[in-house]
Scaffold this motif. Structure first.
Motif, PDB file in Angstrom:
ATOM      1  N   UNK A 116      36.891  51.017  21.075  1.00  0.00           N
ATOM      2  CA  UNK A 116      36.977  50.076  22.206  1.00  0.00           C
ATOM      3  C   UNK A 116      35.901  50.376  23.243  1.00  0.00           C
ATOM      4  N   UNK A 117      35.616  51.680  23.456  1.00  0.00           N
ATOM      5  CA  UNK A 117      34.592  52.040  24.448  1.00  0.00           C
ATOM      6  C   UNK A 117      33.211  51.575  23.963  1.00  0.00           C
ATOM      7  N   UNK A 118      32.915  51.752  22.685  1.00  0.00           N
ATOM      8  CA  UNK A 118      31.612  51.334  22.150  1.00  0.00           C
ATOM      9  C   UNK A 118      31.498  49.809  22.160  1.00  0.00           C
ATOM     10  N   UNK A 119      32.620  49.134  21.921  1.00  0.00           N
ATOM     11  CA  UNK A 119      32.605  47.664  21.889  1.00  0.00           C
ATOM     12  C   UNK A 119      32.319  47.075  23.280  1.00  0.00           C
ATOM     13  N   UNK A 120      32.577  47.864  24.327  1.00  0.00           N
ATOM     14  CA  UNK A 120      32.294  47.367  25.690  1.00  0.00           C
ATOM     15  C   UNK A 120      30.804  47.398  26.001  1.00  0.00           C
ATOM     16  N   UNK A 121      29.992  48.020  25.151  1.00  0.00           N
ATOM     17  CA  UNK A 121      28.550  48.109  25.408  1.00  0.00           C
ATOM     18  C   UNK A 121      27.944  46.711  25.463  1.00  0.00           C
ATOM     19  N   UNK A 122      27.082  46.468  26.459  1.00  0.00           N
ATOM     20  CA  UNK A 122      26.409  45.165  26.505  1.00  0.00           C
ATOM     21  C   UNK A 122      25.563  44.920  25.253  1.00  0.00           C
ATOM     22  N   UNK A 123      25.224  45.986  24.500  1.00  0.00           N
ATOM     23  CA  UNK A 123      24.423  45.806  23.278  1.00  0.00           C
ATOM     24  C   UNK A 123      25.234  45.164  22.154  1.00  0.00           C
ATOM     25  N   UNK A 124      26.562  45.113  22.316  1.00  0.00           N
ATOM     26  CA  UNK A 124      27.465  44.485  21.326  1.00  0.00           C
ATOM     27  C   UNK A 124      27.120  44.878  19.881  1.00  0.00           C
TER      28      UNK A 124
END
Ligand code: AMP
Ligand code: GLY
Length: 453
Positions: free
Chosen positions: A23-31
């Motif tokens: 979930x934390x990685x999915x919040x990255x603007x880089x998607x």
């Protein structure tokens, strides 16, 4: 920033920590495209899951190559100690997590103790034993309470905090004679018992550079009031108010920086999470253990509080470019209550169906740990720690109320959870706030300190 961020990331593991990482990685603007092996029933909804076990080094490496993964993030300790990172780096796949030499700090408590002692980092005195008789002599000299630790990995169960010499002797015999943890307990540590508040310091490390993540506290024992055997962790909260900014500066000066310098001085190129378990004793902070990964369930309260791009943070650490990284943290308090299968950490049932709420309160997540889909598509329990219910709110009390509301409503025949996660801090802050109102008699004072959630 090191070029552009990766377009795909493979997370290894299938517990609550990995669900929170995803979930934390999915919040990255880089998607990024997010993959996971093996994942669990909750992760399936958020990442592409591949049924490869987290200890199958050859298959995981093949998967990362086949899927052209641009970054691998390793969650659990076992693949780290088996050399997954070494194998992936050989294939030129950027990977977040230490190589086997760094993972040895967690995989061998004897090795960790030797580093701590060699570099004068505060830690409890200990003896190292392979034979029962000298271990029992040492026990008698030091007296109880005393702590017996299996050297190797034991899923959070290899430490016995013995209140009596009889209990300590039984633990020594279990480990060295009955080989309770197999090769993991061929060697043991017998360590002085430290008394105080325990805290978890998670540090993202890239060689000699590092970023300290928000501080948390875990409830290790299975039962309310910190009773019963140790577990992998039954609940966490962050921030840990007991760690004031001044105390954190002291911990950084006396423990974090010396540890990271010691690891580098030993010739270990460590790029991953160093998780330092610390006891805040009256004589100062003292190291209980090193882990070389995010804590579980520490990750479930620490990661949701991080506002900065986690993908950028882990990518920078992987590339030795961490210096100057400014971490932004959300001011809300977070709590995670672990829902376990009744009987854990001993024997417990598996395969019980779980039914969830149709809607969740705001800022609340259910991280899956031991879950899978059965043949009819129901979500069922598969291991001891089943779910982690995390809530964020402006105060810990509000967060606890939200998380517990959800725990009550989850239906599962074998459901068990501690009722007092966060109570240490809630009682402490409540006590400070209500000090003058309730301190008129010793009875009132103890009633205040013991106030339930
Ligand atoms: P470890 O895996 O070494 O962190 O040990 C697991 C748990 O056992 C810790 O989180 C502590 O709660 C407890 N523990 C470990 N070492 C000590 C010690 N020297 N004194 C008191 N408690 C300890
Ligand atoms: N919660 C403690 C650990 O992850 O080892």
């Amino acid at each position: 920033m090191i070029g552009s961020l990766p377009k795909s990331v493979l997370v290894i593991g299938g517990g609550g920590r990995e669900h929170a990482l995803i979930q934390a990685l999915a919040r990255s603007p880089a998607k990024p495209r997010i993959l996971c092996a093996p994942g669990n029933a909750g992760i399936t909804a958020e990442a592409e899951c591949f049924p490869v076990a987290a200890d199958n080094i050859a298959e995981l490496t093949a998967l990362a190559i086949r899927e052209k993964t641009e970054l691998v993030v390793v969650g659990p300790e076992v693949p780290l100690s088996l050399g997954l990172v070494d194998a992936l780096l050989k294939e030129n796949i950027p990977t977040y997590g230490p190589k086997a030499d760094g993972a040895h700090l967690e995989a061998s408590k004897v090795f960790a103790k030797q580093i701590l002692l060699k570099y004068n980092i505060p830690t409890a005195p200990a003896g190292i034993f392979q034979e029962v008789a000298p271990a029992l002599d040492y026990l008698k000299k030091r007296g109880a309470p005393i702590v017996i630790k299996a050297d190797g990995l034991a899923a959070g169960k290899g430490v016995v905090v013995a209140q009596t010499l009889a209990e300590a002797e039984a633990a020594v015999r279990d480990m060295l004679e009955a080989k309770k943890f197999g090769a993991s307990s061929a060697e043991i540590l017998v360590e002085d018992c430290l008394i105080g508040n325990e805290t978890s310091i998670l540090v993202v490390v890239s060689r000699r550079d590092y970023v300290i993540l928000p501080v948390s506290q875990d409830h290790k024992r299975i039962g309310d009031g910190d009773t019963g055997p140790n577990t992998g962790g039954m609940g966490t909260y962050s921030p840990a108010e007991v760690v004031t900014p001044e105390l954190l500066a002291q911990i950084d000066r006396e423990i974090v920086k010396p540890s990271i310098d010691a690891i580098a001085a030993e010739g270990i190129d460590f790029r991953g999470t160093l998780f330092i378990g610390i006891m805040l004793t009256p004589a100062g902070p003292s190291v209980l253990e090193y882990n070389t990964r995010f804590g579980d369930p520490e990750a479930q309260v620490v990661l949701p509080r991080i506002v900065s791009d986690m993908l950028a943070l882990l990518w920078a650490a992987t590339h030795g470019k961490l210096r100057g990284f400014e971490l932004q943290v959300h001011p809300d308090a977070a709590i995670c209550v672990v829902v376990a299968a009744k009987g854990y950490p001993g024997k417990y049932p598996k395969g019980d169906p779980i039914s969830f709420l149709s809607t969740l309160p705001p800022n609340t997540s259910i991280f899956h740990a031991g879950t899978a889909h059965n043949a009819t598509g129901e979500v069922v329990t598969t291991s001891g720690r089943v779910l982690g219910v995390t809530a964020l709110a402006p105060t810990l009390r509000e967060a606890a109320t939200r998380a517990y509301t959800v725990c009550e409503k989850i239906e599962c025949a074998s459901k068990y959870f501690r009722r007092d996660v966060g109570a240490r801090q809630l009682n402490r802050s409540w006590f400070v706030v209500s000090y003058s109102a309730c301190f008129s008699s010793p009875q009132q004072r103890s009633a205040c300190v013991a106030a339930p959630l």
